[in-house]
Scaffold this motif. Structure first.
Motif, short mmCIF file in Angstrom:
data_model
loop_
_atom_site.label_atom_id
_atom_site.label_comp_id
_atom_site.label_asym_id
_atom_site.label_seq_id
_atom_site.Cartn_x
_atom_site.Cartn_y
_atom_site.Cartn_z
N UNK A 117 0.79 -1.28 0.09
CA UNK A 117 0.06 0.00 -0.08
C UNK A 117 0.95 1.22 -0.01
N UNK A 118 2.06 1.31 0.81
CA UNK A 118 2.86 2.42 0.92
C UNK A 118 3.47 2.73 -0.36
N UNK A 119 3.89 1.42 -1.11
CA UNK A 119 4.81 1.60 -2.30
C UNK A 119 3.78 2.36 -3.39
N UNK A 120 2.50 1.84 -3.37
CA UNK A 120 1.35 2.35 -4.45
C UNK A 120 1.24 3.70 -4.17
N UNK A 121 1.05 3.99 -2.73
CA UNK A 121 0.84 5.58 -2.48
C UNK A 121 2.09 6.34 -2.91
N UNK A 122 3.19 5.75 -3.03
CA UNK A 122 4.38 6.59 -3.64
C UNK A 122 4.30 7.29 -4.84
N UNK A 123 3.24 6.75 -5.81
CA UNK A 123 2.81 6.98 -7.17
C UNK A 123 1.89 8.04 -6.98
N UNK A 124 1.19 8.30 -5.62
CA UNK A 124 0.39 9.56 -5.65
C UNK A 124 -0.99 8.80 -4.88
N UNK A 161 -9.37 4.24 -1.47
CA UNK A 161 -9.38 2.84 -1.02
C UNK A 161 -9.74 1.76 -1.90
N UNK A 162 -10.70 1.93 -2.67
CA UNK A 162 -10.99 1.12 -3.75
C UNK A 162 -10.06 0.64 -4.81
N UNK A 163 -9.24 1.71 -5.07
CA UNK A 163 -8.22 1.60 -5.82
C UNK A 163 -7.01 0.67 -5.38
N UNK A 164 -6.75 1.15 -4.02
CA UNK A 164 -5.93 0.57 -3.16
C UNK A 164 -6.05 -1.18 -2.94
N UNK A 165 -7.34 -1.29 -2.84
CA UNK A 165 -7.74 -2.73 -2.29
C UNK A 165 -7.79 -3.79 -3.36
N UNK A 166 -8.06 -3.15 -4.56
CA UNK A 166 -8.41 -3.94 -5.78
C UNK A 166 -7.17 -5.13 -6.08
N UNK A 167 -5.80 -4.79 -5.88
CA UNK A 167 -4.99 -5.98 -6.27
C UNK A 167 -5.13 -6.95 -5.13
N UNK A 168 -5.81 -6.73 -3.86
CA UNK A 168 -5.46 -7.66 -2.99
C UNK A 168 -7.02 -8.56 -2.88
N UNK A 169 -6.67 -9.83 -2.37
CA UNK A 169 -7.69 -10.72 -2.46
C UNK A 169 -8.22 -10.67 -0.83
N UNK A 191 -17.92 12.59 0.38
CA UNK A 191 -19.20 11.58 0.15
C UNK A 191 -18.64 10.20 0.22
N UNK A 192 -18.70 9.24 -0.71
CA UNK A 192 -18.67 7.93 -0.24
C UNK A 192 -17.50 7.33 -0.49
N UNK A 193 -16.39 8.25 -1.03
CA UNK A 193 -15.04 7.83 -1.36
C UNK A 193 -14.00 8.37 -0.47
N UNK A 194 -13.10 7.39 0.18
CA UNK A 194 -11.90 7.76 1.22
C UNK A 194 -10.72 7.67 0.17
N UNK A 195 -10.00 8.82 0.29
CA UNK A 195 -9.06 9.10 -0.32
C UNK A 195 -7.86 8.78 0.44
N UNK A 196 -6.70 8.23 0.33
CA UNK A 196 -5.36 8.10 1.04
C UNK A 196 -4.24 8.60 0.28
N UNK A 197 -3.26 9.34 1.12
CA UNK A 197 -1.86 9.65 0.64
C UNK A 197 -1.31 9.27 1.59
N UNK A 198 0.06 9.39 1.21
CA UNK A 198 1.48 8.99 1.98
C UNK A 198 1.78 10.46 2.78
N UNK A 244 -2.51 5.05 11.83
CA UNK A 244 -2.31 5.24 13.22
C UNK A 244 -0.57 5.32 13.37
N UNK A 245 0.08 4.75 12.61
CA UNK A 245 1.29 5.08 12.68
C UNK A 245 1.72 6.30 12.02
N UNK A 246 0.92 6.92 11.32
CA UNK A 246 1.11 8.50 10.58
C UNK A 246 1.90 8.30 9.28
N UNK A 247 1.87 7.14 8.89
CA UNK A 247 2.23 6.90 7.37
C UNK A 247 1.33 7.37 6.33
N UNK A 248 0.07 7.06 6.89
CA UNK A 248 -0.84 7.55 5.47
C UNK A 248 -2.02 8.22 6.35
#
Length: 129
Positions: free
Chosen positions: A23-30, A34-42, A67-74, A57-61
């Motif tokens: 997740x952290x590596x993906x967020x390095x790209x921007x 949450x849906x986009x981040x979760x997509x590759x994981x089963x 609305x209904x979309x939660x956006x994450x950033x590093x 909680x760790x402060x990394x993200x």
């Protein structure tokens, strides 16, 4: 540094899991939803959200909901404490390795000096003839 230990523990614990590192590596790209981040994981979304919570909680993200979309950033500044810790550890180990190298070189020189003082085998043979 002692007062940063709990924060470092949280960061290292968060990064100990391969899903969270991905997740952290993906967020390095921007930033990403949450849906986009979760997509590759089963895994189910509630399970995935636990990973997001640990990273927050760790402060990394950081995340925000619109609305209904939660956006994450590093939050790369959260890694500054870990980076400082790694630099301190590197300095400690480089100093130890430098001392070890000096000790090995000292032993090598002492061995060479001792070998130079001993008569060689050819010298012994000549004297015996």
């Amino acid at each position: 540094m002692a007062n940063q230990s709990p924060r470092l523990d949280q960061i290292f614990a968060a990064l100990a899991d391969p899903t969270r590192r991905a997740i952290v590596m993906r967020l390095c790209a921007g930033e990403a939803s949450v849906g986009e981040l979760a997509d590759p994981f089963d895994m189910a979304l509630p399970s995935f959200m636990k990973h997001i919570h640990v990273l927050e909680t760790s402060g990394l993200v950081q995340s925000e909901k619109a609305g209904r979309v939660r956006t994450c950033r590093l939050s790369p500044d959260a890694l500054l404490g870990a980076e400082d810790w790694f630099q301190q550890q590197r300095a400690i180990w480089e100093a130890r390795l430098d001392r070890f190298e000096a000790y090995v070189m000292k032993l090598k020189k002492e061995k060479e000096r001792a070998a130079a003082k001993r008569p060689s085998r050819t010298t012994k043979r000549k004297g015996a003839e």
